[in-house]
Design a protein around this motif. Structure first.
Motif, mmCIF file in Angstrom:
data_model
loop_
_atom_site.group_PDB
_atom_site.id
_atom_site.type_symbol
_atom_site.label_atom_id
_atom_site.label_comp_id
_atom_site.label_asym_id
_atom_site.label_seq_id
_atom_site.Cartn_x
_atom_site.Cartn_y
_atom_site.Cartn_z
ATOM 1 N N LYS A 58 26.573 10.076 -55.636
ATOM 2 C CA LYS A 58 25.744 10.830 -56.585
ATOM 3 C C LYS A 58 26.512 12.044 -57.129
ATOM 4 N N PRO A 59 27.535 11.870 -57.906
ATOM 5 C CA PRO A 59 28.178 10.608 -58.299
ATOM 6 C C PRO A 59 29.291 10.169 -57.349
ATOM 7 N N VAL A 60 29.673 11.030 -56.368
ATOM 8 C CA VAL A 60 30.787 10.708 -55.471
ATOM 9 C C VAL A 60 30.233 10.450 -54.068
ATOM 10 N N GLY A 61 30.696 9.394 -53.444
ATOM 11 C CA GLY A 61 30.295 9.082 -52.086
ATOM 12 C C GLY A 61 31.445 8.444 -51.327
ATOM 13 N N PHE A 62 31.156 8.021 -50.104
ATOM 14 C CA PHE A 62 32.180 7.346 -49.311
ATOM 15 C C PHE A 62 31.517 6.387 -48.343
ATOM 16 N N LYS A 101 30.490 6.856 -58.964
ATOM 17 C CA LYS A 101 29.561 6.229 -59.906
ATOM 18 C C LYS A 101 29.664 6.979 -61.220
ATOM 19 N N ALA A 102 30.475 6.440 -62.137
ATOM 20 C CA ALA A 102 30.743 7.129 -63.394
ATOM 21 C C ALA A 102 29.521 7.141 -64.299
ATOM 22 N N LEU A 106 28.538 1.711 -64.284
ATOM 23 C CA LEU A 106 29.959 1.620 -63.968
ATOM 24 C C LEU A 106 30.270 2.350 -62.672
ATOM 25 N N THR A 107 30.878 1.625 -61.705
ATOM 26 C CA THR A 107 31.226 2.192 -60.410
ATOM 27 C C THR A 107 32.678 1.882 -60.081
ATOM 28 N N PHE A 108 33.384 2.889 -59.548
ATOM 29 C CA PHE A 108 34.754 2.720 -59.083
ATOM 30 C C PHE A 108 34.788 2.898 -57.566
#
Length: 336
Positions: A58-62, A101-102, A106-108
């Protein structure tokens, strides 16, 4: 850490007893480099214990999955050895990835993450059977690199992968591999076409492996689901020699109320050029599994499995090998 970005902790312990009619002296079932479930015969053992630490993107996780047991020891058997890499370096890691999660579509993801290939996953609790079939054992369970996933519509999605290679974290050459996925999903049907292309021979950047994996799962009724998997591979070797392989599998699972189910798997794996299985052979197997859940966080599976090969690849008691193997396995997974 903000309240709307929680980190969750969960995991499981997976133990089993496997009886092997061949009574192998080594206590090892299956062929070398395979047997990521029920590897040890005629003994109680730990297949896998896992602790997962997950932070939603949200937007970065692990996502970090720490594992132990003889399943992960087999899993990393093919890791190239060298300074800072190798089987012992990654023994306790199944997933360690950063997720971005851009946009909502779209997810990287980058790092070490589960493979986009295959009907059966590495965790036995997520599969219809306790043991995994030959199509699973001879395709990647994990991969290292980066990938992008895009949700085109509510039903269609796709992925592009750039990877170090075929179930390796450390590189065995100087080239990278490419993976692709196109998937469809609705209330009754889940299907995907998954691809892998790249040089996979050690110290060889020129001879490519091409692989395709087609899988489908269909809910016939609320209680009955069926599935199928088709694997086709081709690899060039130095001197223009080609190796080809083909795998076919069919799956079925029927629930018997809220806490019980029965599953069937049959498959055929043809490796005439010894591309992946250790010798030129045709492998076939049939597996019948009874599953019940005595409690919400306990899964018990009782399984009978019969394997046959056209070559003598299964161990017996006194330094002998045979073409057949019969297993009876009881596996229990407690989740938290």
């Amino acid at each position: 850490m903000r309240a709307d970005e929680p980190t969750s902790f969960h995991g499981f312990v997976d133990v089993y007893y496997a009886w092997n009619a061949n009574d192998p002296r080594s206590h090892e079932s299956f062929v070398p480099g395979t047997g990521t479930t029920a590897k040890r015969a005629n003994e109680f053992n730990l297949n896998l214990a896992a602790l997962e630490i997950v932070r939603e993107a949200k937007p970065v996780g692990f996502h970090l999955s720490l594992v132990a047991g003889n399943g992960t020891d087999v899993l990393h058997a093919g890791e190239p050895s060298g300074a800072g890499v190798g089987r012992d370096v990654y023994r306790y890691i199944y997933q360690a990835s950063i997720i971005y999660k851009a946009t909502p579509r779209l997810t990287f993801e980058g790092g070490i993450f589960p493979s986009h290939i295959g009907f059966e996953a590495f965790y036995s609790k997520d599969n219809w059977s306790y043991t995994r079939g030959w199509l699973g054992e001879f395709s990647p369970y994990y991969q290292a690199g980066v990938h992008a996933g895009y949700q085109f519509t509510p039903h269609w999605s796709g992925e592009i992968h750039v990877l170090n290679g075929w179930q390796i974290i450390g590189e065995n050459n100087d080239a990278k591999a490419l993976g692709g996925k196109i998937a469809y999903s609705d209330d009754r049907l889940n299907a995907s076409l998954n691809t892998f292309d790249g040089p996979e021979l050690a110290n060889d950047n020129h001879d490519w492996r091409h692989f395709g994996d087609l899988i489908a799962q269909y809910k016939v009724t609320p209680a009955l689901s069926v599935g199928g998997s088709l694997d086709r591979g081709h690899e060039l070797h130095p001197g223009g020699i080609a190796a080809n392989w083909l795998g076919l599998a069919a799956f079925a699972r029927r629930t018997l109320g809220d806490r019980r189910a029965v599953a069937l798997r049959v498959e055929r794996y043809n490796d005439p050029d010894n591309a992946l299985s250790g010798t030129s052979q045709k492998l076939s197997e049939a597996t019948l599994t009874y599953e019940f859940r005595p409690a919400d966080n306990l899964i018990v599976k009782v399984e009978g499995r019969r394997d046959h090969s056209t070559a003598d690849v299964f161990s017996k008691r006194i330094s002998e090998t045979t073409r057949n193997q019969t297993l009876v396995v009881i596996g229990a997974v407690a989740t938290f």
